[in-house]
Design an enzyme around this catalytic site. Structure first.
Site, PDB file in Angstrom:
ATOM      1  N   LYS A  48      52.852  50.166  42.625  1.00 11.09           N
ATOM      2  CA  LYS A  48      51.923  49.280  41.922  1.00 11.09           C
ATOM      3  C   LYS A  48      52.579  47.965  41.529  1.00 11.09           C
ATOM      4  CE  LYS A  48      47.829  48.605  40.162  1.00 11.09           C
ATOM      5  NZ  LYS A  48      47.980  47.155  40.386  1.00 11.09           N
TER       6      LYS A  48
ATOM      7  N   SER B 234      43.271  46.988  41.822  1.00 12.86           N
ATOM      8  CA  SER B 234      43.790  46.732  40.475  1.00 12.86           C
ATOM      9  C   SER B 234      42.677  46.281  39.535  1.00 12.86           C
ATOM     10  CB  SER B 234      44.911  45.683  40.521  1.00 12.86           C
ATOM     11  OG  SER B 234      45.717  45.749  39.362  1.00 12.86           O
TER      12      SER B 234
ATOM     13  N   SER C 217      49.659  45.144  34.855  1.00 10.21           N
ATOM     14  CA  SER C 217      48.885  46.149  35.594  1.00 10.21           C
ATOM     15  C   SER C 217      49.683  47.385  35.980  1.00 10.21           C
ATOM     16  CB  SER C 217      48.269  45.522  36.850  1.00 10.21           C
ATOM     17  OG  SER C 217      47.150  44.743  36.500  1.00 10.21           O
TER      18      SER C 217
ATOM     19  N   LYS D 238      48.174  50.576  34.888  1.00  9.12           N
ATOM     20  CA  LYS D 238      47.197  51.344  35.671  1.00  9.12           C
ATOM     21  C   LYS D 238      47.826  52.575  36.323  1.00  9.12           C
ATOM     22  CE  LYS D 238      44.221  47.363  36.597  1.00  9.12           C
ATOM     23  NZ  LYS D 238      44.936  46.174  36.119  1.00  9.12           N
TER      24      LYS D 238
END
Length: 387
Positions: free
Chosen positions: A230, A127, A64, A67
């Protein structure tokens, strides 16, 4: 003409300093801590000084962390006016939350309309893989076309060891990045799209009656001033975290990729950040426009010209070593009038422990016009004798 090399060795406080750079009481700088991860990277945001790294250019699955690039593209598109936070996005079947069982989702429903602002929050805070696909289709028409946009931005940012196949980061072949590239992307988020980056410090977001919390647990850590960035996790990638934190005038970006658990990525990230803040500092020895030296100028209406720099000089150095910094400059040639304000006439160097750590163009801070006929003749003769 012979290059004139003028060295001005000073303490940055303006006092004459000795030839010894480190005193007996100088702080000992320990090695960076051992980081239990597939790769890691610690860099000062302002100066680009790499403080610690390990396997920083090894290609790893980003999960992730992907992202961050999806978010960056969204931020750029908003800044450019191509989309607006108030735009409504119709959720396609490909973006339906049910297509991502067992993974992070925002719980968007097919056929419903959701604002760009809500989807953006869902990507950054929750997320949501479903939100990523919805925004990819809204911006580029399809997720594959959006991936092309992601790769174009990656190339522009200098992320030379990254390649994106999708917008969410679920494992797939040829979808990879590196700790160094993730730090580059983190810096770009902070620098290029500050409104977008501001969302990363939000701790929770509620959509469709479902409240979800930001997975970056360091946002709750009172010992650090963390404002992003993140987390990422898949079975292939392991547990990863990109973090940014500030202390005084210093901002650090830490990347830890491929740890064994949620707790491990937090612990290893804290190790890096604490090491950076404890043993390094970012300072600005000279401000733009500060006068660095007055230098002899020939055949002008003044005998000396004030020299300085047109930009600030932020540097990252071991903590407590500011008093040991030394500066010198080199002139490109003998200075002769006329000279316009802002003319580059040499280079300013900053040194620590006998090593050059930074350099900047040295310019005139004032305009110098030609002197009178007789003064020019006098200076010309003196200059010929000196040479």
């Amino acid at each position: 003409m012979t290059l004139l090399k003028t060295k001005l060795l000073t303490k940055l406080c303006g006092l004459v300093c000795s030839a010894t750079i480190f005193s007996a009481s100088a702080q000992i700088l320990p090695s960076a801590p051992q980081i239990n991860a597939k790769g890691y990277f610690l860099v000062d945001y302002t100066t680009g000084k790499v403080i610690a790294e390990g396997e920083a250019d090894t290609k790893l699955a980003p999960a992730s962390l992907t992202k961050m690039m999806t978010s960056y593209v969204i931020g750029v598109e908003i800044e450019a006016g191509n989309i607006a936070p108030t735009d409504m996005v119709t959720i396609s079947e490909k973006a339906w939350a049910k297509n991502f069982p067992g993974s992070s989702v925002m719980f968007v429903e097919v056929g419903k309309q959701v604002s760009v602002d809500d989807l953006n929050h869902g990507i950054i805070i929750q997320s949501g893989n479903d939100a990523c696909v919805a925004m990819a289709e809204h911006i580029a028409g399809s997720e594959s076309a959006f991936a092309d946009l992601m790769n174009a931005h990656a190339e522009k940012l200098g992320m030379t060891n990254s390649h994106f196949i999708n917008s969410h980061g679920l494992d797939t072949d040829e979808h990879y990045t590196t700790p160094r590239d993730m730090a580059t992307l983190g810096a770009a988020l902070i620098r290029d799209v500050p409104d977008e980056y501001a969302l990363y410090k939000e701790k929770s977001f509620t959509f469709n009656g479902i409240k979800q919390y930001n997975r970056n647990s360091l946002l709750w850590d009172a010992s650090l001033d963390v404002d992003g960035i993140k987390t990422g996790h898949t079975s292939e990638a392991g547990y990863s975290l990109v973090t940014s934190a500030t202390k005084d005038d210093m901002r650090l970006i830490a990347v830890v990729m491929g740890t064994d658990s949620e707790r491990a990525r937090k612990v290893e990230s804290k190790k890096l950040l604490n090491y950076g803040f404890r043993f390094f500092e970012t300072i600005t020895p000279y401000k733009a426009g500060d006068s660095f030296a007055d230098q002899r100028i020939w055949m002008g209406n003044k005998e000396t010209v004030s020299l300085g720099i047109l930009e600030d000089t932020p540097i990252t150095i071991p903590r407590g070593q500011r008093k040991n910094l030394k500066a010198n400059f080199e002139l490109d040639k003998t200075l002769e009038a006329p000279l316009a304000k802002g003319t580059k006439v040499g280079t300013l160097f900053l040194e620590l422990d006998g090593e050059e750590i930074s350099q900047y163009p040295l310019v005139t801070l004032e305009e110098i016009e030609e002197g009178s006929f007789f003064s020019k003749i006098y200076d010309y003769l003196r200059l010929q004798i000196m040479q």
